[in-house]
Design an enzyme around this catalytic site. Structure first.
Site, PDB file in Angstrom:
ATOM      1  N   THR A 126       0.808  -1.220   0.000  1.00  0.00           N
ATOM      2  CA  THR A 126       0.000   0.000   0.000  1.00  0.00           C
ATOM      3  C   THR A 126       0.843   1.272   0.000  1.00  0.00           C
ATOM      4  O   THR A 126       1.952   1.288   0.539  1.00  0.00           O
ATOM      5  CB  THR A 126      -0.901   0.009   1.258  1.00  0.00           C
ATOM      6  N   GLU A 128       0.238   3.559   1.887  1.00  0.00           N
ATOM      7  CA  GLU A 128       0.346   3.966   3.296  1.00  0.00           C
ATOM      8  C   GLU A 128       1.755   3.731   3.839  1.00  0.00           C
ATOM      9  O   GLU A 128       2.142   4.320   4.845  1.00  0.00           O
ATOM     10  CB  GLU A 128      -0.663   3.195   4.153  1.00  0.00           C
ATOM     11  N   TYR A 150      -1.692   0.012  10.839  1.00  0.00           N
ATOM     12  CA  TYR A 150      -1.978  -0.640   9.541  1.00  0.00           C
ATOM     13  C   TYR A 150      -0.733  -0.601   8.655  1.00  0.00           C
ATOM     14  O   TYR A 150      -0.322  -1.615   8.078  1.00  0.00           O
ATOM     15  CB  TYR A 150      -3.149   0.068   8.850  1.00  0.00           C
ATOM     16  N   LYS A 154       1.731  -3.609   7.126  1.00  0.00           N
ATOM     17  CA  LYS A 154       2.000  -3.846   5.697  1.00  0.00           C
ATOM     18  C   LYS A 154       3.508  -3.758   5.406  1.00  0.00           C
ATOM     19  O   LYS A 154       3.992  -4.370   4.450  1.00  0.00           O
ATOM     20  CB  LYS A 154       1.217  -2.846   4.846  1.00  0.00           C
TER      21      LYS A 154
HETATM   22  P1  NDP Z   1     -11.441  -4.867   2.068  1.00  0.00           P
HETATM   23  O1  NDP Z   1     -11.345  -4.379   3.462  1.00  0.00           O
HETATM   24  O2  NDP Z   1     -12.617  -4.486   1.236  1.00  0.00           O
HETATM   25  O3  NDP Z   1     -11.382  -6.480   2.061  1.00  0.00           O
HETATM   26  C1  NDP Z   1     -10.555  -7.168   2.950  1.00  0.00           C
HETATM   27  C2  NDP Z   1     -10.854  -8.643   2.827  1.00  0.00           C
HETATM   28  O4  NDP Z   1      -9.995  -9.363   3.720  1.00  0.00           O
HETATM   29  C3  NDP Z   1     -12.293  -9.029   3.197  1.00  0.00           C
HETATM   30  O5  NDP Z   1     -12.720 -10.033   2.298  1.00  0.00           O
HETATM   31  C4  NDP Z   1     -12.127  -9.604   4.589  1.00  0.00           C
HETATM   32  O6  NDP Z   1     -13.109 -10.539   4.951  1.00  0.00           O
HETATM   33  C5  NDP Z   1     -10.796 -10.307   4.421  1.00  0.00           C
HETATM   34  N1  NDP Z   1     -10.156 -10.648   5.702  1.00  0.00           N
HETATM   35  C6  NDP Z   1      -9.750  -9.808   6.674  1.00  0.00           C
HETATM   36  N2  NDP Z   1      -9.212 -10.496   7.690  1.00  0.00           N
HETATM   37  C7  NDP Z   1      -9.277 -11.810   7.348  1.00  0.00           C
HETATM   38  C8  NDP Z   1      -8.893 -13.011   7.988  1.00  0.00           C
HETATM   39  N3  NDP Z   1      -8.323 -12.998   9.193  1.00  0.00           N
HETATM   40  N4  NDP Z   1      -9.103 -14.181   7.330  1.00  0.00           N
HETATM   41  C9  NDP Z   1      -9.690 -14.210   6.115  1.00  0.00           C
HETATM   42  N5  NDP Z   1     -10.085 -13.097   5.462  1.00  0.00           N
HETATM   43  C10 NDP Z   1      -9.885 -11.916   6.075  1.00  0.00           C
HETATM   44  O7  NDP Z   1     -10.098  -4.436   1.336  1.00  0.00           O
HETATM   45  P2  NDP Z   1      -9.859  -4.079  -0.222  1.00  0.00           P
HETATM   46  O8  NDP Z   1     -10.506  -5.072  -1.069  1.00  0.00           O
HETATM   47  O9  NDP Z   1     -10.134  -2.635  -0.408  1.00  0.00           O
HETATM   48  O10 NDP Z   1      -8.283  -4.213  -0.327  1.00  0.00           O
HETATM   49  C11 NDP Z   1      -7.672  -5.470  -0.642  1.00  0.00           C
HETATM   50  C12 NDP Z   1      -6.253  -5.464  -0.111  1.00  0.00           C
HETATM   51  O11 NDP Z   1      -5.525  -4.371  -0.678  1.00  0.00           O
HETATM   52  C13 NDP Z   1      -6.137  -5.295   1.402  1.00  0.00           C
HETATM   53  O12 NDP Z   1      -5.058  -6.089   1.833  1.00  0.00           O
HETATM   54  C14 NDP Z   1      -5.818  -3.827   1.580  1.00  0.00           C
HETATM   55  O13 NDP Z   1      -5.113  -3.596   2.775  1.00  0.00           O
HETATM   56  C15 NDP Z   1      -4.958  -3.569   0.361  1.00  0.00           C
HETATM   57  N6  NDP Z   1      -4.968  -2.208  -0.152  1.00  0.00           N
HETATM   58  C16 NDP Z   1      -6.166  -1.595  -0.441  1.00  0.00           C
HETATM   59  C17 NDP Z   1      -6.166  -0.316  -0.943  1.00  0.00           C
HETATM   60  C18 NDP Z   1      -7.459   0.357  -1.300  1.00  0.00           C
HETATM   61  O14 NDP Z   1      -7.421   1.594  -1.503  1.00  0.00           O
HETATM   62  N7  NDP Z   1      -8.566  -0.342  -1.410  1.00  0.00           N
HETATM   63  C19 NDP Z   1      -4.903   0.424  -1.186  1.00  0.00           C
HETATM   64  C20 NDP Z   1      -3.720  -0.356  -0.943  1.00  0.00           C
HETATM   65  C21 NDP Z   1      -3.764  -1.613  -0.427  1.00  0.00           C
HETATM   66  P3  NDP Z   1     -14.455 -10.104   5.723  1.00  0.00           P
HETATM   67  O15 NDP Z   1     -15.417  -9.717   4.622  1.00  0.00           O
HETATM   68  O16 NDP Z   1     -14.830 -11.350   6.451  1.00  0.00           O
HETATM   69  O17 NDP Z   1     -14.103  -8.965   6.625  1.00  0.00           O
HETATM   70  P1  GDP Z   2      -7.153   5.428   3.950  1.00  0.00           P
HETATM   71  O1  GDP Z   2      -6.391   6.381   3.091  1.00  0.00           O
HETATM   72  O2  GDP Z   2      -6.916   4.005   3.605  1.00  0.00           O
HETATM   73  O3  GDP Z   2      -7.004   5.715   5.396  1.00  0.00           O
HETATM   74  O4  GDP Z   2      -8.698   5.634   3.530  1.00  0.00           O
HETATM   75  P2  GDP Z   2      -9.865   6.483   4.219  1.00  0.00           P
HETATM   76  O5  GDP Z   2     -10.909   6.638   3.194  1.00  0.00           O
HETATM   77  O6  GDP Z   2     -10.267   5.877   5.516  1.00  0.00           O
HETATM   78  O7  GDP Z   2      -9.208   7.900   4.529  1.00  0.00           O
HETATM   79  C1  GDP Z   2      -8.726   8.735   3.498  1.00  0.00           C
HETATM   80  C2  GDP Z   2      -8.376  10.092   4.094  1.00  0.00           C
HETATM   81  O8  GDP Z   2      -9.586  10.766   4.440  1.00  0.00           O
HETATM   82  C3  GDP Z   2      -7.553  10.031   5.366  1.00  0.00           C
HETATM   83  O9  GDP Z   2      -6.521  10.974   5.243  1.00  0.00           O
HETATM   84  C4  GDP Z   2      -8.526  10.435   6.462  1.00  0.00           C
HETATM   85  O10 GDP Z   2      -7.920  11.119   7.569  1.00  0.00           O
HETATM   86  C5  GDP Z   2      -9.416  11.390   5.703  1.00  0.00           C
HETATM   87  N1  GDP Z   2     -10.752  11.560   6.280  1.00  0.00           N
HETATM   88  C6  GDP Z   2     -11.346  12.759   6.557  1.00  0.00           C
HETATM   89  N2  GDP Z   2     -12.545  12.563   7.086  1.00  0.00           N
HETATM   90  C7  GDP Z   2     -12.748  11.229   7.155  1.00  0.00           C
HETATM   91  C8  GDP Z   2     -13.833  10.420   7.615  1.00  0.00           C
HETATM   92  O11 GDP Z   2     -14.854  10.898   8.066  1.00  0.00           O
HETATM   93  N3  GDP Z   2     -13.689   9.073   7.488  1.00  0.00           N
HETATM   94  C9  GDP Z   2     -12.560   8.506   6.969  1.00  0.00           C
HETATM   95  N4  GDP Z   2     -12.487   7.194   6.852  1.00  0.00           N
HETATM   96  N5  GDP Z   2     -11.502   9.252   6.557  1.00  0.00           N
HETATM   97  C10 GDP Z   2     -11.602  10.589   6.647  1.00  0.00           C
END
Ligand code: NDP
Ligand code: GDP
Length: 337
Positions: A126, A128, A150, A154
């Protein structure tokens, strides 16, 4: 071709499973049991697509489960997407975030090494990892400086993958992906929180959106574009690490403005800091700020340099910021009809 997706019930699993099925893959997904027996984004897939996915119930913190599964299935590819992925939650729940994101990733790496060493693995790293980056834009060489539990988890994940790749000559690639969003993004993330609230306001709600740091700067793209990049990473001759992003930066304030524009509202900002508000043309409060949604540490100023992915993977994001906002708001508007 056979692929296993961990985290299939999340946002990226939704798009990746459809992409792989469209390419003729046999798609397997790992799903955690929950007491309501819902299946996350799998429940949103059309029935004819969902029934093609082979589900294995299990948890990535269970190493035996993963080893047995890899031993049995020996997939050509494994996309390790499962994680506790919400930064805000990780500040209150660091240990469970580490258990899933560090322990879970180690279990996946061990299962591949011991049970299926020919499996190619994608790891979801990520942006992050960059924290508050010292250089703009950020690429694969930009130093990591994580600023949340988080991001720390990662960091351990990406280095575990790099270590296993080098030590055991395994095909494991890291995608350093910037924020990517969609109509199936979790509602706690700021983009979806905004698109859902804007749709409600368009349908007569008088509740303003209550947000945290409006000035946070992120590089937001569309998840559907990014899963194509994940797949491309595993089609290379050698494993490697790649940044995927759009190269465009926007504040949370700009995201909110763009979302309200879709429903014909122009936001006028008044005040500053915790007292800032966003008003409609007729003086209605559309956006408010609350301390509740600020994080103990912020990570932002993001802007991706994805030139390596462009050159080596021939990958480019297709969806522009404005289109992403439109896709999300219009989808939430349709859901309220
Ligand atoms: P989501 O939070 O939407 O999905 C996470 C998934 O992981 C869910 O299916 C969740 O299952 C599953 N999960 C969590 N813990 C466990 C566990 N202990 N055992 C089995 N399954 C588990 O994330 P995204 O789809 O948005 O992202 C996918 C990956 O990419 C993640 O690793 C995220 O950190 C990373 N990422 C995402 C970004 C983004 O902007 N979306 C940016 C960069 C990296 P359940 O439904 O049961 O909770
Ligand atoms: P992240 O980048 O994976 O943490 O995704 P988020 O969507 O949770 O947050 C994106 C950015 O939005 C971060 O910098 C947060 O601090 C900012 N942010 C501002 N207001 C909010 C809020 O109400 N909820 C969340 N989730 N983020 C917020």
């Amino acid at each position: 071709m056979k692929a296993i997706i961990t985290g299939i019930s999340g946002q990226d699993g939704y798009f990746l499973s459809q992409l792989l099925l469209s390419k003729g893959y046999e798609v397997h997904g790992i799903l955690r049991r929950n007491s309501s027996m819902t299946q996350g984004t799998l429940d949103l897939l059309p029935e004819n697509i969902r029934k093609q996915i082979i589900i294995h119930y299990g948890d990535i913190t269970d190493g035996n489960f993963l080893s047995n599964l890899l031993q049995k299935e020996k997939p050509e590819e494994l996309y390790h997407l499962a994680a506790q992925s919400f930064v805000g939650y990780s500040f209150q729940n660091a240990l469970s975030t580490y258990d899933a994101n560090i322990g879970g990733t180690l279990n996946v790496c061990n299962a591949i090494k011991d049970a299926s060493p020919d499996t190619r693995m994608y790891f979801a790293a990520t942006s992050e990892l960059f924290g508050q980056p010292k250089e703009t834009p950020q690429n694969e060489m930009t130093p990591f400086f994580p600023r949340s539990p988080y991001a720390v988890s990662k960091l351990a994940g990406i280095w575990t993958v790099r270590t296993y790749r080098d030590a055991y000559k395994l095909y494991m690639s890291n995608g350093i992906l910037f924020n990517h969003e969609s109509e199936v993004r979790g509602p706690e993330f700021v983009t979806r929180k905004i698109s859902q609230a804007v749709a409600k306001i368009a349908n007569g709600s008088h509740d303003p959106i209550v947000l945290g740091n409006l000035s946070a700067v992120k590089d937001w793209g569309y998840a559907k574009d990014y899963v194509d990049g994940m797949w491309r990473m595993l089609q290379q001759d050698y494993p490697d690490d790649f940044v995927l992003g759009t190269g465009e930066s926007h504040t949370v304030r700009e995201f909110a403005e763009a979302a309200f524009r879709i429903i014909g509202e122009t936001v006028e900002w008044r005040g500053s800091g915790i007292n800032e508000v966003g008003l409609s043309g007729d003086g209605k409060t559309l956006v408010k700020v609350s301390k509740e949604f600020f994080r103990p540490l912020e990570s932002d100023n993001y802007k991706a340099d994805y030139s390596k992915a462009k050159k080596k993977l021939r990958w480019e994001p297709e969806t522009k910021f404005k289109d992403l906002v439109r896709i999300m708001v219009e989808s939430d508007l349709r859901k309220l009809k």
